[in-house]
Design a protein around this motif. Sequence first.
Motif, short mmCIF file in Angstrom:
data_model
loop_
_atom_site.label_atom_id
_atom_site.label_comp_id
_atom_site.label_asym_id
_atom_site.label_seq_id
_atom_site.Cartn_x
_atom_site.Cartn_y
_atom_site.Cartn_z
N TYR A 109 0.84 -1.19 0.00
CA TYR A 109 0.00 0.00 0.00
C TYR A 109 0.88 1.25 0.00
N TYR A 110 1.92 1.23 0.85
CA TYR A 110 2.83 2.38 0.92
C TYR A 110 3.68 2.52 -0.34
N GLN A 111 3.81 1.41 -1.08
CA GLN A 111 4.50 1.49 -2.38
C GLN A 111 3.52 1.83 -3.50
N ARG A 112 2.28 2.17 -3.12
CA ARG A 112 1.24 2.58 -4.05
C ARG A 112 0.84 1.49 -5.05
N GLY A 114 -1.69 -1.16 -6.44
CA GLY A 114 -3.15 -1.20 -6.43
C GLY A 114 -3.70 -2.35 -5.60
N ARG A 118 -2.05 -5.96 -4.69
CA ARG A 118 -1.62 -6.10 -3.30
C ARG A 118 -2.08 -7.44 -2.73
#
Length: 234
Positions: A109-112, A114, A118
Motif C-alpha cells: 500500500y505504501y508502495q502505491r 493497487g 496487493r
Amino acid sequence: MIEIRDLHKSYKMGSNSLHVLKGINFSVQEGELVAIMGSSGSGKSTLLNILGMLDELDEGTYSLDGVPIANLNETKAANYRNKFLGFVFQSFNLINYKNAMENVALPLYYQRVGRKERQEKALKYLEQVGLREWADHLPSELSGGQKQRVAIARAMAAEPKVLLADEPTGALDSKTSYEVMDLIQKINDDGNTILVVTHEEDIAHMCKRIVHLKDGVILEDKKVEQVRAQQYVQ
Ligand code: ADP
Ligand code: MG
C-alpha cells in the motif's frame, strides 16, 4: 551491498554519553546470510538500526547498494527504507486488527501498489511461508511461529534488497525458532541478502557468516559451515 567504514555511535544521556559502537568496519555482499552475534547490550540493535536507517550514525560512512546514506531528510530516508529494506522484529509488530493477508499487503500500500495486485502478492508471499490458508486469520488466532512467518512474508512482499531481522527467534521456543530459521535459510537460498541479530550461538550457526560484536567492536568475523535448521525440526 552494504559498506560500513569506521562507524561510531554514542547515546547522549544528560551530560553523559555512552559510546556504543567504536569503529565498526563491515561489508556484506549480495546473497549473504550473516549473523550479528553478541551478548545483551553489545550494540547489535544499535548497529542494525543504523543499517536500517532507523537511526543515524555519528561518525563514519555507510553505503547501501552503492548509495551513500548520509544527511538524508526524513522523506528520502523513508523512501530508501521502503525501497531497499525489509524488517523483522522479535515482537512481530503485526497490526492486531488486520488479518494475515492485510498485514502482508500493508507495505505494498505504501508502495502505491493497487488493491488487487496487493492482495495477489500478499497471498503469494503467505503461500511461500506456508500460511496461505491462514490469510483471513487475525494475529491473535496465530501461534508465535506463525506470526513471525507472517512478519517475514510482509517484509519479503516489498521485495527488499536486504532483510534485517532483530532477534527474530527471541520470543519463540527452540522448535519454533528452528522452523523460523529454516524459512530464513530458504529465503536466502533464493538469493536474498539477510542479516540476523541474535545472542544465541545455535541460531548464529544457521547463518553462513558470524560477526561477533563485543563492547562496541567486532571481535571476530568468520565464515561458518552453515547448519541447516531442518535437521533440528522434528
Ligand atoms: P543489544 O541489541 O546488543 O542488546 P543495544 O544496541 O540495544 O544492544 O544497546 C547497546 C547499549 O546502548 C546498551 O547499553 C543500551 O542500554 C544502550 N542504548 C540502546 N539504545 C539506547 C537509547 N536510545 N538511548 C540510550 N542508550 C541506549
Ligand atoms: Mg537488541
